[in-house]
Design a protein around this motif. Structure first.
Motif, short mmCIF file in Angstrom:
data_model
loop_
_atom_site.label_atom_id
_atom_site.label_comp_id
_atom_site.label_asym_id
_atom_site.label_seq_id
_atom_site.Cartn_x
_atom_site.Cartn_y
_atom_site.Cartn_z
N ILE A 7 -13.36 -79.53 -4.28
CA ILE A 7 -11.80 -79.63 -4.51
C ILE A 7 -11.00 -80.64 -5.00
O ILE A 7 -11.50 -80.08 -6.69
N TYR A 65 -10.01 -78.86 -0.07
CA TYR A 65 -11.57 -77.85 -0.21
C TYR A 65 -10.39 -76.68 -0.56
O TYR A 65 -9.83 -76.22 -0.42
N ILE A 103 -18.60 -82.34 -0.07
CA ILE A 103 -17.43 -82.91 -0.42
C ILE A 103 -17.37 -83.80 -0.63
O ILE A 103 -16.76 -84.70 -1.77
#
Length: 179
Positions: A7, A65, A103
């Motif tokens: 990320i 992302y 994430i």
């Protein structure tokens, strides 16, 4: 801007209210993170994001992302107390397709690195609903320690739930993550 393999974090801007609005009004997204399950107008969301973006005691970031450049969530340090070197961490992964892909781990890792190495904070804490077992496991993995709880402080789906308080200190972070 901060990034790792998965990320990138970019500073929250007032223009991010449109993206956040969809997440904020998705009950499935907010049921594990927001004490208020409600529907918000676009104007209310714009005011909320503007408040976070302009506060001197908050640092808000959109999680992107890297593979696609898609905005997938938000992570922030709020209630920053510079005198006592403490802040509260909040996170929402708003894109449900991205759940379970690392994430959250990547975002918490980056925000802790920023909190301890750039802001020179001593303590980062958070609140998590007791039924959010996936998040609790993540925070434990990241080195957060259980401090206590607000007993039966949240009424959700016809039941009372605790709000768990967890924190990590700079020296604990350094022991676990700094080589």
């Amino acid at each position: 801007m901060f990034e790792n393999k998965i990320i990138r974090l970019r500073k929250l801007s007032t223009n991010d209210y449109i993206t956040y609005h969809d997440w904020r009004n998705d009950i499935e997204v907010m049921k594990t993170t927001s004490p208020q399950l409600d529907m918000y107008t676009l104007e209310e969301t714009e005011q909320y994001i503007s408040a976070i973006a302009s506060q001197s005691n908050a640092k808000g970031y959109i999680i992107e992302y890297k593979e696609t450049g898609q905005s997938v969530g938000i992570v922030s340090l709020i209630n920053i107390d510079y005198k006592n070197r403490s802040a509260e961490c909040i996170i929402d992964i708003g894109v449900k397709d991205m759940w379970g892909k690392g994430i959250g781990t990547a975002a918490i890792s980056l925000i802790l690195e920023f909190a301890f190495n750039e802001l020179n904070l001593h303590r980062v804490y958070l609140q998590v609903f007791s039924f959010n077992e996936r998040a609790i496991k993540l925070y434990e993995k990241m080195g957060f320690i259980h401090e206590g709880k607000f007993r039966q402080a949240l009424y959700r789906r016809g039941k009372w739930h605790d709000i768990v308080i967890m924190s990590i200190l700079k020296n604990e972070y350094n022991q676990n993550f700094v080589k």
